[in-house]
Design an enzyme around this catalytic site. Structure first.
Site, PDB file in Angstrom:
ATOM      1  N   HIS A  68      28.537  28.707  44.452  1.00 51.75           N
ATOM      2  CA  HIS A  68      27.154  28.896  44.007  1.00 51.75           C
ATOM      3  C   HIS A  68      26.363  27.648  44.391  1.00 51.75           C
ATOM      4  O   HIS A  68      26.838  26.524  44.235  1.00 51.75           O
ATOM      5  CB  HIS A  68      27.132  29.116  42.498  1.00 51.75           C
ATOM      6  CG  HIS A  68      25.780  29.426  41.945  1.00 51.75           C
ATOM      7  ND1 HIS A  68      24.828  28.457  41.741  1.00 51.75           N
ATOM      8  CD2 HIS A  68      25.212  30.600  41.557  1.00 51.75           C
ATOM      9  CE1 HIS A  68      23.733  29.007  41.242  1.00 51.75           C
ATOM     10  NE2 HIS A  68      23.953  30.320  41.122  1.00 51.75           N
ATOM     11  N   ASP A 103      23.851  25.900  43.239  1.00 55.13           N
ATOM     12  CA  ASP A 103      23.670  24.839  42.234  1.00 55.13           C
ATOM     13  C   ASP A 103      24.987  24.138  41.924  1.00 55.13           C
ATOM     14  O   ASP A 103      25.035  22.913  41.752  1.00 55.13           O
ATOM     15  CB  ASP A 103      23.091  25.409  40.939  1.00 55.13           C
ATOM     16  CG  ASP A 103      21.668  25.926  41.107  1.00 55.13           C
ATOM     17  OD1 ASP A 103      20.939  25.391  41.960  1.00 55.13           O
ATOM     18  OD2 ASP A 103      21.296  26.870  40.390  1.00 55.13           O
ATOM     19  N   LYS A 104      26.074  24.900  41.858  1.00 59.23           N
ATOM     20  CA  LYS A 104      27.383  24.293  41.576  1.00 59.23           C
ATOM     21  C   LYS A 104      27.873  23.449  42.747  1.00 59.23           C
ATOM     22  O   LYS A 104      28.576  22.448  42.553  1.00 59.23           O
ATOM     23  CB  LYS A 104      28.397  25.384  41.247  1.00 59.23           C
ATOM     24  CG  LYS A 104      28.489  25.680  39.771  1.00 59.23           C
ATOM     25  CD  LYS A 104      29.185  24.551  39.024  1.00 59.23           C
ATOM     26  CE  LYS A 104      28.577  24.364  37.660  1.00 59.23           C
ATOM     27  NZ  LYS A 104      28.258  23.003  37.322  1.00 59.23           N
ATOM     28  N   GLU A 134      21.517  12.828  42.620  1.00 60.30           N
ATOM     29  CA  GLU A 134      21.148  14.242  42.642  1.00 60.30           C
ATOM     30  C   GLU A 134      21.373  14.793  44.048  1.00 60.30           C
ATOM     31  O   GLU A 134      21.309  14.054  45.035  1.00 60.30           O
ATOM     32  CB  GLU A 134      19.671  14.427  42.262  1.00 60.30           C
ATOM     33  CG  GLU A 134      19.213  13.633  41.059  1.00 60.30           C
ATOM     34  CD  GLU A 134      19.781  14.152  39.760  1.00 60.30           C
ATOM     35  OE1 GLU A 134      20.181  15.326  39.710  1.00 60.30           O
ATOM     36  OE2 GLU A 134      19.817  13.378  38.786  1.00 60.30           O
ATOM     37  N   GLU A 183      19.718   6.934  42.545  1.00 58.97           N
ATOM     38  CA  GLU A 183      19.866   5.492  42.459  1.00 58.97           C
ATOM     39  C   GLU A 183      21.342   5.120  42.345  1.00 58.97           C
ATOM     40  O   GLU A 183      22.063   5.720  41.546  1.00 58.97           O
ATOM     41  CB  GLU A 183      19.118   4.929  41.238  1.00 58.97           C
ATOM     42  CG  GLU A 183      17.612   5.146  41.275  1.00 58.97           C
ATOM     43  CD  GLU A 183      17.211   6.567  40.936  1.00 58.97           C
ATOM     44  OE1 GLU A 183      16.353   7.135  41.653  1.00 58.97           O
ATOM     45  OE2 GLU A 183      17.764   7.132  39.979  1.00 58.97           O
ATOM     46  N   LYS A 207      29.634  34.816  40.595  1.00 61.13           N
ATOM     47  CA  LYS A 207      29.057  34.711  39.252  1.00 61.13           C
ATOM     48  C   LYS A 207      29.796  35.680  38.342  1.00 61.13           C
ATOM     49  O   LYS A 207      30.252  36.738  38.786  1.00 61.13           O
ATOM     50  CB  LYS A 207      27.564  35.064  39.256  1.00 61.13           C
ATOM     51  CG  LYS A 207      26.705  34.222  40.170  1.00 61.13           C
ATOM     52  CD  LYS A 207      25.233  34.572  40.057  1.00 61.13           C
ATOM     53  CE  LYS A 207      24.611  33.900  38.851  1.00 61.13           C
ATOM     54  NZ  LYS A 207      23.119  34.040  38.840  1.00 61.13           N
ATOM     55  N   PHE A 260      27.292  41.745  48.668  1.00 58.71           N
ATOM     56  CA  PHE A 260      26.944  40.333  48.462  1.00 58.71           C
ATOM     57  C   PHE A 260      27.442  39.584  49.694  1.00 58.71           C
ATOM     58  O   PHE A 260      28.462  38.910  49.651  1.00 58.71           O
ATOM     59  CB  PHE A 260      27.604  39.836  47.178  1.00 58.71           C
ATOM     60  CG  PHE A 260      27.183  38.452  46.711  1.00 58.71           C
ATOM     61  CD1 PHE A 260      26.364  37.627  47.465  1.00 58.71           C
ATOM     62  CD2 PHE A 260      27.632  37.964  45.485  1.00 58.71           C
ATOM     63  CE1 PHE A 260      25.992  36.375  47.030  1.00 58.71           C
ATOM     64  CE2 PHE A 260      27.285  36.707  45.025  1.00 58.71           C
ATOM     65  CZ  PHE A 260      26.463  35.911  45.803  1.00 58.71           C
ATOM     66  N   ASP A 312      20.183  31.112  48.255  1.00 60.52           N
ATOM     67  CA  ASP A 312      19.347  30.437  47.254  1.00 60.52           C
ATOM     68  C   ASP A 312      19.482  28.932  47.412  1.00 60.52           C
ATOM     69  O   ASP A 312      20.593  28.419  47.604  1.00 60.52           O
ATOM     70  CB  ASP A 312      19.778  30.811  45.829  1.00 60.52           C
ATOM     71  CG  ASP A 312      19.457  32.247  45.476  1.00 60.52           C
ATOM     72  OD1 ASP A 312      18.273  32.569  45.319  1.00 60.52           O
ATOM     73  OD2 ASP A 312      20.403  33.045  45.347  1.00 60.52           O
ATOM     74  N   ALA A 313      18.376  28.222  47.288  1.00 61.27           N
ATOM     75  CA  ALA A 313      18.428  26.762  47.283  1.00 61.27           C
ATOM     76  C   ALA A 313      19.220  26.284  46.070  1.00 61.27           C
ATOM     77  O   ALA A 313      19.238  26.938  45.027  1.00 61.27           O
ATOM     78  CB  ALA A 313      17.012  26.189  47.247  1.00 61.27           C
ATOM     79  N   ARG A 361      21.253  22.335  37.321  1.00 62.13           N
ATOM     80  CA  ARG A 361      20.557  23.570  36.936  1.00 62.13           C
ATOM     81  C   ARG A 361      21.469  24.552  36.204  1.00 62.13           C
ATOM     82  O   ARG A 361      21.046  25.665  35.907  1.00 62.13           O
ATOM     83  CB  ARG A 361      19.950  24.256  38.158  1.00 62.13           C
ATOM     84  CG  ARG A 361      18.598  23.698  38.523  1.00 62.13           C
ATOM     85  CD  ARG A 361      17.730  24.713  39.226  1.00 62.13           C
ATOM     86  NE  ARG A 361      18.311  25.204  40.454  1.00 62.13           N
ATOM     87  CZ  ARG A 361      17.598  25.473  41.558  1.00 62.13           C
ATOM     88  NH1 ARG A 361      16.292  25.265  41.559  1.00 62.13           N
ATOM     89  NH2 ARG A 361      18.187  25.943  42.635  1.00 62.13           N
ATOM     90  N   LYS A 362      22.711  24.162  35.930  1.00 64.39           N
ATOM     91  CA  LYS A 362      23.629  25.059  35.224  1.00 64.39           C
ATOM     92  C   LYS A 362      24.169  24.384  33.971  1.00 64.39           C
ATOM     93  O   LYS A 362      25.375  24.335  33.734  1.00 64.39           O
ATOM     94  CB  LYS A 362      24.759  25.498  36.172  1.00 64.39           C
ATOM     95  CG  LYS A 362      24.293  26.474  37.234  1.00 64.39           C
ATOM     96  CD  LYS A 362      23.918  27.814  36.630  1.00 64.39           C
ATOM     97  CE  LYS A 362      23.282  28.773  37.626  1.00 64.39           C
ATOM     98  NZ  LYS A 362      21.869  28.441  37.895  1.00 64.39           N
ATOM     99  N   LYS A 404      26.121  11.377  37.156  1.00 64.10           N
ATOM    100  CA  LYS A 404      25.727  10.289  36.265  1.00 64.10           C
ATOM    101  C   LYS A 404      26.936   9.527  35.756  1.00 64.10           C
ATOM    102  O   LYS A 404      27.911  10.132  35.298  1.00 64.10           O
ATOM    103  CB  LYS A 404      24.957  10.841  35.063  1.00 64.10           C
ATOM    104  CG  LYS A 404      23.655  11.551  35.424  1.00 64.10           C
ATOM    105  CD  LYS A 404      22.987  12.141  34.193  1.00 64.10           C
ATOM    106  CE  LYS A 404      21.693  12.852  34.549  1.00 64.10           C
ATOM    107  NZ  LYS A 404      21.067  13.486  33.369  1.00 64.10           N
ATOM    108  N   LYS A 447      24.694   6.684  31.300  1.00 60.04           N
ATOM    109  CA  LYS A 447      23.714   7.741  31.048  1.00 60.04           C
ATOM    110  C   LYS A 447      24.233   8.578  29.880  1.00 60.04           C
ATOM    111  O   LYS A 447      25.168   9.367  30.024  1.00 60.04           O
ATOM    112  CB  LYS A 447      23.517   8.617  32.273  1.00 60.04           C
ATOM    113  CG  LYS A 447      22.670   7.996  33.381  1.00 60.04           C
ATOM    114  CD  LYS A 447      23.366   6.872  34.092  1.00 60.04           C
ATOM    115  CE  LYS A 447      22.575   6.387  35.296  1.00 60.04           C
ATOM    116  NZ  LYS A 447      23.191   5.170  35.873  1.00 60.04           N
ATOM    117  N   ASP A 467      23.156  11.105  28.429  1.00 62.20           N
ATOM    118  CA  ASP A 467      23.154  12.556  28.617  1.00 62.20           C
ATOM    119  C   ASP A 467      24.579  13.061  28.785  1.00 62.20           C
ATOM    120  O   ASP A 467      24.938  14.127  28.285  1.00 62.20           O
ATOM    121  CB  ASP A 467      22.362  12.939  29.880  1.00 62.20           C
ATOM    122  CG  ASP A 467      20.868  12.953  29.653  1.00 62.20           C
ATOM    123  OD1 ASP A 467      20.451  13.042  28.486  1.00 62.20           O
ATOM    124  OD2 ASP A 467      20.122  12.876  30.643  1.00 62.20           O
TER     125      ASP A 467
END
Length: 386
Positions: free
Chosen positions: A21, A23-24, A49, A62, A172, A241, A249-250, A255-256, A276, A280, A282
């Protein structure tokens, strides 16, 4: 939702996505870059990123480190491992363009977080709030996200072991489970609906792939006690598919975040994990919150737990810690909070030491969930004194 004589029952759904995927892909590349820096310099500060579209990878962020990393090789090897090794699949690690826009960490951040401080008393790298969730409905985590992850893991196995080479990297899954609310504890009764979409080569029929998904994925992954004649299956509901991954898809790192955590259960502070380092919060704060929540449940203090932690940039101690037990404990929540405060030091400089977060362990977290997997240190409950 509807009611039954033994407690309210309801449906809950979680989804997962596979390695291919888009994003993954970005999550895995970001964490591969992080691991590459940490393997040479455990004190590397990384916020990497990734963006992808057809034939292109862009790294932005960074990095401050003593390490020298061949980013081209790291990125291409990650894409190769995912399975995009030929242009016929829509992406090829050998020919894609890899662009790099990584700069040193902002001095203002490093000064207020690290300057003049002992390792144990470093400040949080940013403000934010994080949640940790735990339940006793399975040994690992919530059943909905557990099954959704296992479906994607199984499809990856089939594509690699030769059983179904016509399965391609993008996939998915989505699983709906019927639960009973037993005094706040969640008791899974049955699987209500299964949705699976997977990229495939053109030389397989819809009937073949649906048969494979049912016989070699669903029936292998989902325990028979949860399946019945009313279970609904949507196997490749789009009918085909062929175009997957970045061509379809970009993709973008982070995003997940619900796939990465509890599949919609508990709470989420909004911060992504991949790319990260431990400073961080998060990431490190969310791992610590899961560690706390799981330790409470495994100690038998409650059957479900939600833990929230918050931080401010440059401040070492959490601003707040909250514990919620959903009515599943014979102790009140203030008592559980006192137990947490007695047993856990949630400063980032302590979290990194107790959970070993300077080690290059992150690429493995970037697909199939950060929680509910025994190989990660935050999944090993801490013996509590109470």
């Amino acid at each position: 939702m509807y009611s039954s004589g033994t407690g309210k029952t309801f449906l809950f759904t979680s989804e997962s996505v596979g390695e291919g995927h888009s994003d993954k892909m970005c999550d895995q590349i970001s964490d591969a870059v992080l691991d590459a820096y940490l393997s040479q310099d455990p004190d590397s500060k990384v916020a990497c990123e990734c963006v992808t579209k057809t034939g292109m990878i862009l790294l932005v962020g960074e990095v401050t480190s003593k390490a020298t990393v061949d980013l081209q090789t790291v990125v291409r090897n990650t894409i190769k491992k995912i399975g995009y090794d030929d242009s016929s699949k829509g992406f090829d690690y050998k020919t894609c363009n890899v662009l790099v826009a990584l700069e040193p960490q902002c001095v203002e951040i490093s000064d207020c977080v690290f300057e003049g401080r002992d390792q144990e008393d470093i400040g949080a790298g940013d403000q934010g709030l994080m949640f940790g969730y735990a339940t006793d409905e399975t040994e690992e985590c919530t059943l909905t996200i557990l099954l959704a992850h296992k479906i994607n893991t199984r499809m990856k196995e089939l594509s690699c072991n030769g059983e179904c080479p016509r399965i391609r990297p993008d996939s998915k899954s989505q699983v709906t489970v019927e639960y009973r609310d037993n005094m706040g504890a969640m008791e899974p009764l049955r699987v209500h609906t299964v949705v699976i979409s997977v990229q495939h080569s053109p030389n397989i029929t819809l009937e073949e792939i649906r048969h494979t998904l049912m016989e070699k994925v669903v029936k292998v992954v989902i325990p028979t006690k949860y399946l019945d004649d009313k279970t609904i299956y949507h196997l490749l509901p789009s009918g085909k598919f062929l175009i997957g991954g970045p061509q379809g898809d970009a993709g973008l790192t982070g995003r997940k975040i619900i796939v990465d955590t509890y599949g919609g259960w508990g709470g989420h502070g909004g911060g992504a994990f991949s790319g990260k380092d431990y400073s961080k919060v998060d990431r490190s704060g969310a791992y610590a919150a899961r560690w706390v929540a799981k330790s409470l449940v495994k100690a038998g203090l409650c059957r479900r737990a939600l833990v929230q932690i918050s931080y401010a940039i440059g401040v070492s101690h959490p601003l707040s810690i909250s514990v919620f037990h959903y009515g599943t404990s014979n102790r009140d929540e203030d008592e559980l909070l006192q137990i947490v405060q007695k047993n856990f030091d949630l400063r980032p400089g302590i979290i990194v030491k107790e959970l070993g977060l300077k080690k290059p362990i992150y690429q493995a977290t970037a697909c199939y969930g950060h929680f509910g997997r025994k190989e990660f240190p935050w999944e090993k409950p801490k013996p509590l004194i109470f």
